[in-house]
Motif scaffolding. Structure first.
Motif, PDB file in Angstrom:
ATOM      1  N   SER A  92      -3.343  -6.179  12.773  1.00 19.65           N
ATOM      2  CA  SER A  92      -3.593  -6.598  11.398  1.00 19.65           C
ATOM      3  C   SER A  92      -3.748  -8.110  11.361  1.00 19.65           C
ATOM      4  O   SER A  92      -3.263  -8.816  12.256  1.00 19.65           O
ATOM      5  CB  SER A  92      -2.452  -6.157  10.477  1.00 19.65           C
ATOM      6  N   ASN A 115       0.836  -1.204   0.000  1.00 18.03           N
ATOM      7  CA  ASN A 115       0.000   0.000   0.000  1.00 18.03           C
ATOM      8  C   ASN A 115       0.872   1.255   0.000  1.00 18.03           C
ATOM      9  O   ASN A 115       2.086   1.174  -0.179  1.00 18.03           O
ATOM     10  CB  ASN A 115      -0.980  -0.014   1.188  1.00 18.03           C
ATOM     11  N   THR A 148      -5.726 -11.421   1.631  1.00 20.40           N
ATOM     12  CA  THR A 148      -5.741  -9.970   1.797  1.00 20.40           C
ATOM     13  C   THR A 148      -5.530  -9.650   3.268  1.00 20.40           C
ATOM     14  O   THR A 148      -5.888 -10.433   4.147  1.00 20.40           O
ATOM     15  CB  THR A 148      -7.059  -9.326   1.314  1.00 20.40           C
ATOM     16  N   ARG A 149      -4.945  -8.499   3.517  1.00 17.36           N
ATOM     17  CA  ARG A 149      -4.613  -8.089   4.885  1.00 17.36           C
ATOM     18  C   ARG A 149      -5.529  -6.951   5.319  1.00 17.36           C
ATOM     19  O   ARG A 149      -5.720  -5.986   4.600  1.00 17.36           O
ATOM     20  CB  ARG A 149      -3.165  -7.629   4.925  1.00 17.36           C
ATOM     21  N   THR A 150      -6.072  -7.085   6.516  1.00 15.28           N
ATOM     22  CA  THR A 150      -6.864  -6.038   7.135  1.00 15.28           C
ATOM     23  C   THR A 150      -5.982  -5.357   8.171  1.00 15.28           C
ATOM     24  O   THR A 150      -5.414  -6.027   9.032  1.00 15.28           O
ATOM     25  CB  THR A 150      -8.120  -6.615   7.809  1.00 15.28           C
ATOM     26  N   VAL A 188      -0.360  -5.824   1.479  1.00 14.85           N
ATOM     27  CA  VAL A 188      -1.800  -5.898   1.728  1.00 14.85           C
ATOM     28  C   VAL A 188      -2.493  -6.991   0.907  1.00 14.85           C
ATOM     29  O   VAL A 188      -3.599  -7.386   1.232  1.00 14.85           O
ATOM     30  CB  VAL A 188      -2.502  -4.541   1.486  1.00 14.85           C
ATOM     31  N   TRP A 220      -4.393 -11.543   8.243  1.00 14.85           N
ATOM     32  CA  TRP A 220      -4.527 -11.980   6.857  1.00 14.85           C
ATOM     33  C   TRP A 220      -5.741 -12.896   6.725  1.00 14.85           C
ATOM     34  O   TRP A 220      -5.961 -13.774   7.547  1.00 14.85           O
ATOM     35  CB  TRP A 220      -3.269 -12.740   6.430  1.00 14.85           C
TER      36      TRP A 220
END
Length: 85
Positions: free
Chosen positions: A75, A35, A60-62, A41, A77
């Motif tokens: 965070s 990002n 995807t990563r939050t 991400v 995944w």
């Protein structure tokens, strides 16, 4: 399915912002996208095809941030499914 702890550790580092990085992890091909802060991400994990795309899984990563908007509070995944069978 959670990421391997060594892979999670590797992806917790920062890289060049807004780039796609190809690498290898324990015999598997990986590509991750960063990002604007250089944090990975999106992760593609599997076997690279001759055309350069990966057949395998997409994650995807939050990322949740502190009120300052920059510091990462937490965070995780998430597995989003199979890609390019």
């Amino acid at each position: 399915m959670p990421l391997h702890p060594d892979l999670d550790k590797k992806l917790s580092k920062t890289f060049e912002p807004k780039t796609s990085i190809d690498d290898v992890f324990k015999g598997y091909d990986i590509t991750f996208v960063t990002n604007e802060y250089g944090e990975p991400v999106t992760l593609f994990f599997g076997k690279r095809r001759p055309d350069g795309l990966i057949a395998g899984e997409r994650y995807t990563r939050t990322i949740k941030r502190e009120p300052d908007g920059v510091t990462v509070k937490s965070s995780h995944w998430d597995l989003r499914g199979k890609i390019l069978r």
